[in-house]
Design a protein around this motif. Structure first.
Motif, short mmCIF file in Angstrom:
data_model
loop_
_atom_site.label_atom_id
_atom_site.label_comp_id
_atom_site.label_asym_id
_atom_site.label_seq_id
_atom_site.Cartn_x
_atom_site.Cartn_y
_atom_site.Cartn_z
N LEU A 46 34.92 48.03 42.01
CA LEU A 46 36.03 47.96 42.26
C LEU A 46 36.87 46.98 42.37
O LEU A 46 37.77 46.12 42.76
CB LEU A 46 36.78 49.35 43.35
N GLY A 47 36.11 46.21 41.10
CA GLY A 47 36.95 44.53 41.13
C GLY A 47 36.35 43.54 42.16
O GLY A 47 36.79 42.55 41.84
N ARG A 48 35.01 43.96 42.33
CA ARG A 48 34.14 43.02 43.52
C ARG A 48 33.37 42.77 43.38
O ARG A 48 32.38 44.03 43.01
CB ARG A 48 35.10 43.67 45.42
N TYR A 49 32.51 42.02 43.62
CA TYR A 49 30.91 41.42 43.77
C TYR A 49 30.47 42.23 44.07
O TYR A 49 30.07 42.84 45.29
CB TYR A 49 30.14 40.37 43.80
N ASP A 65 31.24 51.23 39.08
CA ASP A 65 31.58 49.96 39.01
C ASP A 65 31.07 49.53 37.49
O ASP A 65 30.86 50.41 36.57
CB ASP A 65 29.19 49.72 39.06
N ARG A 66 31.30 48.19 37.40
CA ARG A 66 31.56 47.55 36.10
C ARG A 66 30.08 46.38 35.67
O ARG A 66 30.58 45.22 36.93
CB ARG A 66 33.72 47.13 35.89
N LEU A 67 30.23 46.11 34.97
CA LEU A 67 29.08 45.45 34.30
C LEU A 67 30.20 43.84 33.13
O LEU A 67 30.25 44.62 33.28
CB LEU A 67 27.75 45.97 33.60
N ARG A 68 29.39 43.07 34.07
CA ARG A 68 30.44 41.71 33.77
C ARG A 68 29.47 41.20 32.26
O ARG A 68 28.35 41.83 31.94
CB ARG A 68 30.77 40.76 34.31
N PRO A 69 29.47 40.63 31.22
CA PRO A 69 28.65 39.96 30.28
C PRO A 69 27.46 39.41 31.16
O PRO A 69 27.16 39.04 31.92
CB PRO A 69 29.88 39.02 29.25
N LEU A 70 26.51 39.71 29.77
CA LEU A 70 25.12 38.66 30.71
C LEU A 70 25.15 37.47 30.85
O LEU A 70 25.75 37.10 30.04
CB LEU A 70 24.12 39.57 29.73
N VAL A 71 24.76 36.96 31.65
CA VAL A 71 24.03 35.53 31.98
C VAL A 71 22.84 35.15 31.39
O VAL A 71 22.30 35.64 31.91
CB VAL A 71 24.46 34.86 33.49
N ASP A 72 22.83 33.85 30.75
CA ASP A 72 21.65 33.88 29.69
C ASP A 72 21.25 32.56 30.64
O ASP A 72 21.84 31.80 31.02
CB ASP A 72 21.99 32.57 28.87
#
Length: 357
Positions: A46-49, A65-72
């Protein structure tokens, strides 16, 4: 006749089942997330970590839940374009930098900085200008390790709160202006020429020293050889003289033999081709007289068979002795005359014994 109501009901049921199936597939698809190795995923609910996903299979709450772009999470190498930097002696140089960094906290790298790559580039440029600005061109070209260390410390401290760790900073190239490059090349060429001249002079010096040392050793050895030869020659002559002297004394020569050898030695006086004047010593007449007296004495000692007066000799022996005596006397008289004439014609020559002074 087909019942329209039941047919419509069947179609509705089929469509509903299809919608439900599609919904289930979508829910399942949005609930399951597979994270590759060396990557991290940030989940927002819901927009929160909410949490950070680790590599592997992960389940999410669909539509919540929303998954942000993956971090290398691997160490990354970024090469920044050349940046103009002014040195302490007011020269503009272009410096290329390479930064090695790694994301250690995906949450901080996502939420603490908007674009950490751009931030690292700008921070590297400002820090580089600050560090190189306090150095002149010569120090900047020869102090790369010092510059790299200062940049790494500053970048690591500044990027720590962004979830980054700067492990290494390298200056890839430092390009001074073309005029400065020409001056530096001339300076280096002059320095190399100077070193070459010094090495050539040192080589020539060593060569001359070695040659002089060789000549000195050669002269010393030659002198030693001449010395040894002279010593041996003198020893040989001394031994020869001693042997001759001993032989002469052992033979007990009389005046007649010495006078004879004296006459044999006289021709050697005029043996030289450059002799223009031959001075006959006065002792020559004495020697000839001695020889004449010797022959005369021998002639008188010859026994005679018959008493014959001395004025009338007979026999071949007596005649030969008288002829030899006469020839010796004539030779002595001629030698005496020649010696007298030579002394008269030679100025500053003292008169011989028995002559008028």
């Amino acid at each position: 006749m087909v019942d329209v109501g039941s047919f419509i009901g069947q179609i509705f049921v089929i469509v509903l089942l299809l919608v439900i199936a599609i919904f289930v597939v979508v829910v399942i698809f949005r609930s399951i997330r597979i994270i590759p190795q060396a990557y991290a995923g940030i989940v927002e609910r819901l927009g929160r970590y909410q949490r950070t996903l680790s590599p592997g299979l992960n389940l999410l709450v669909p539509f919540v839940d929303r998954l942000r772009p993956l971090v290398d999470m691997r160490e990354q190498v970024v090469s920044f374009p050349p940046q103009p930097v002014i040195t302490e002696d007011n020269l503009v140089v272009s410096i290329d930098t390479v930064v090695y960094f790694q994301v250690t906290d995906a949450r901080a790298a996502t939420y603490e900085i908007a674009n950490y790559l751009s931030a690292v580039e700008q921070l590297t440029t400002t820090t580089l200008r600050n560090v190189v600005g306090g150095l002149n061109l010569e120090e900047a070209l020869t102090s790369r390790d010092n510059i790299n260390g200062q940049l790494r410390v500053v970048l690591d401290e500044a990027t720590g709160k962004w979830g980054l760790r700067v492990s290494r900073v390298e200056l890839k190239a430092i390009d001074p202006p073309l005029s400065i490059q020409d001056s530096m090349e001339k300076q280096m060429r002059a320095e190399r020429d100077r070193r070459a001249a010094i090495l050539t002079a040192e080589g020539s010096k060593q060569s001359q020293i070695l040659e002089a040392e060789g000549r000195r050793q050669s002269e010393i050895l030659r002198a030693e050889g001449d010395k040894q030869a002279a010593v041996l020659r003198a020893q040989g002559e001394a031994e020869a003289i001693e042997m001759v002297f001993d032989a002469i004394h052992a033979g007990e020569p009389d005046d007649k033999l010495l006078a004879y050898h004296y006459l044999q030695t006289l021709p050697k006086i005029a043996d030289s081709a450059s002799s223009k004047l031959w001075v006959i010593p006065s002792e020559m007449t004495e020697a000839l007289k001695g020889i004449g007296a010797a022959f005369g004495g021998r002639a008188e000692d010859i026994p005679r068979k018959d008493p014959t007066p001395r004025s009338k000799p007979n026999g071949p022996t007596r005649a030969a002795a008288d002829a030899a005596l006469a020839a010796a006397r004539e030779a002595a008289s001629a030698a005496d005359d020649i010696a007298t004439e030579a002394r008269k014609t030679t100025p500053g020559t003292a008169a011989g014994p028995g002559e008028a002074r």
